[in-house]
Design an enzyme around this catalytic site. Structure first.
Site, short mmCIF file in Angstrom:
data_model
loop_
_atom_site.label_atom_id
_atom_site.label_comp_id
_atom_site.label_asym_id
_atom_site.label_seq_id
_atom_site.Cartn_x
_atom_site.Cartn_y
_atom_site.Cartn_z
N THR B 54 -0.70 12.96 -19.51
CA THR B 54 0.57 12.82 -18.79
C THR B 54 0.62 11.38 -18.24
OG1 THR B 54 -0.33 13.67 -16.71
CG2 THR B 54 0.73 15.29 -18.18
N VAL B 56 1.56 9.28 -15.37
CA VAL B 56 0.99 8.63 -14.19
C VAL B 56 -0.53 8.72 -14.21
CG1 VAL B 56 0.91 8.60 -11.67
CG2 VAL B 56 3.07 9.08 -12.81
N CYS B 57 -1.05 9.90 -14.59
CA CYS B 57 -2.50 10.12 -14.59
C CYS B 57 -3.19 9.12 -15.50
CB CYS B 57 -2.80 11.54 -15.07
SG CYS B 57 -1.89 12.78 -14.14
N THR B 58 -2.58 8.83 -16.64
CA THR B 58 -3.19 7.90 -17.60
C THR B 58 -3.31 6.51 -16.98
OG1 THR B 58 -2.23 9.20 -19.38
CG2 THR B 58 -2.94 6.96 -19.95
N LEU B 61 -6.17 6.85 -13.91
CA LEU B 61 -7.60 6.92 -14.23
C LEU B 61 -8.10 5.59 -14.77
CD1 LEU B 61 -7.03 9.99 -13.72
CD2 LEU B 61 -9.20 10.27 -14.92
#
Lengths: 232, 232
Positions: B54, B56-58, B61
Site C-alpha cells: 500500500t 504510504v507504508c511503502t 518503511l
C-alpha cells in the site's frame, strides 16, 4: 464468587485513535467549557502539559500560541489542560508570553486539580508526581476531528517538548485526507505531492484528479503507489 | 449467573506511556522474536503499518530503513509490525527498497495475521478494515526504553505518514533526558540548547553543568527556565 475485575483507568486508559473524546465539562481560563460544544464542527487540538511555571511547558505553550494564526486559517481550535488552577494559569501566561515574543495565549487552558480529566483523556504520566505525590499529566496531544473522534495522538513524556512543525504537518495531512481520497507519504510537508488512497481505482482516480497522477513502477508491478498534486 | 464483563481490547486498549511493552513472541522476517529479548538493553522503536503493498507504508518503511545508520549510531533497534504474513513482507521489501534508493530494510517485520499483537500493542485503527472486514493496524509507533517501558508514542491514522525527522528528534531527546537531568524545549533539534530539569537546584546545576547555564528573566521571577548546552 469472584468479583468482576475491571482494569483500573490508571493502568488501562482508554482513549486512543478512533475513540470519541469524552464530553467533559472543564473549568478553564475562558470559563466553563463542555468539550463537544467547544469542538463544534472544527478540528481541535487538546493537549496537556505537566505543570505551570516549569521550563518545557513555558516554551511549548508559547509555541502553540505563536501558531494560532496558522491554526485559525485552518479552522483548528486549541484547548490546553493541566492540573494547576485557573488563577495559576493566568499568572503563568505572563511568563509564557514574555518568553516567546509575539505570542498571545488566546486559547483556553483547563484546570484539572482532581485529575479526572487527565485520566479520561489518557494524559497521565505514571513517572511524574507533584510535591504531594499526586499524578501529573504527560505531554499528550490529541487531534480531534469535527466528528469528535481522535484522529491522531502524540504522547510524549515531560522531558520532550513537541515540534510545532510536526503538529501543523499532521493537522494539514488529516484535513487533506478528510477532503480528498488521498494520504500523505513519509516526510510529507504541506505543498508536497500526496498519494491516492488504495481504495480508489485508476478509472476513478482519473475523474477525481483531473490534474493527473504518476504511477510508480515497482518490482511487484501492482501499480498501487500513485502520486498527485493537490492545490491548497 | 452474570459473566464478568471485561471491556474489549478494541474499545479499551491499554498500552500507553509508562507501561511495560508486552513480551510477545512474534513471527518475523528474521525468524521468531520475543520482544523483551529483542529490546535487550537498548532503545527500540516498535511501529505498525496498515498493510504491505500500500502506498504510504511503502514510503515509510523506506524512510525508516534510510535512517538505520542514524539509529544504529544511537543504539536504537527497529521492529515493524503488520497483519500480512512473512512471505508477503519479503516480497514487498523489494518494492520498498526500489522506491527509496539507498534504503536496505535490515530490521525485522513481524507478521500478525491473527491481530493479537496489534491489539495488545494499541496499534488497531478502528476505521480501517481489510477486504474480509478484519481490523488493520494504524500507523502506531512506540519508543521503548531499555527498561522495556513505553517512553513516547505517536498514533497516526493510515492516511498520515510519519516524519522521520520527528522520530529521530524524539529518540535523541529521550536519550539525552535518560543521561542528564535535562529536558528539550518546544521545537528543539539535536545540538540546540536544552533546559535543566525543575528538580535540580541552582547549586546542583552548577556542579552538574560546569559549562554554565542561563536563567531566563520572566515576570514571575521564579528562575525555573534555565538553558544549558550539552555536547553530543
Amino acid at each position: 464468587m469472584i468479583a468482576a475485575v475491571r482494569p483500573s483507568i490508571s493502568t488501562m486508559p482508554g482513549l486512543t485513535i478512533g475513540d470519541t473524546i469524552p464530553d467533559l465539562e472543564l473549568e478553564t481560563t475562558h470559563g466553563k467549557i463542555k468539550i463537544h460544544d467547544y469542538v463544534g464542527d472544527s478540528f481541535c487540538i487538546i493537549f496537556s502539559h505537566p505543570a505551570d511555571f516549569t521550563p518545557v511547558c513555558t516554551t511549548e505553550l508559547g509555541g502553540m500560541a505563536k501558531c494560532m494564526p496558522e491554526f485559525q486559517k485552518s479552522g483548528v481550535k486549541l484547548l490546553g489542560v493541566s492540573c494547576d488552577d485557573v488563577e495559576s494559569h493566568k499568572e503563568w501566561i505572563k511568563d509564557v508570553e514574555s518568553f516567546t515574543p509575539g505570542s498571545h495565549v488566546r486559547y483556553p487552558i483547563a484546570a484539572d486539580p482532581k485529575r479526572e480529566a487527565i485520566k479520561q483523556l489518557n494524559m497521565v504520566d505514571p513517572d511524574e508526581k507533584d510535591a504531594e505525590g499526586k499524578p501529573l499529566p504527560s505531554r499528550a496531544l490529541h487531534i480531534v476531528g469535527p466528528d469528535r473522534k481522535v484522529k491522531a495522538s502524540m504522547l510524549y513524556p515531560a522531558s520532550t517538548g513537541r515540534s510545532m512543525e510536526e503538529v501543523v504537518r499532521v493537522v494539514q495531512s488529516l484535513q487533506l485526507a478528510a477532503k480528498y481520497m488521498v494520504a500523505t507519504p513519509v516526510n510529507w510537508k504541506p505543498g508536497d505531492p500526496v498519494v491516492i488512497s488504495p481504495g480508489v481505482s485508476d478509472e476513478e482516480a482519473k475523474r477525481m484528479f483531473p490534474q493527473g497522477f504518476e504511477v510508480k513502477d515497482l518490482p511487484s508491478k501492482k501499480g498501487y503507489l500513485r502520486f498527485t498534486q493537490i492545490e491548497s
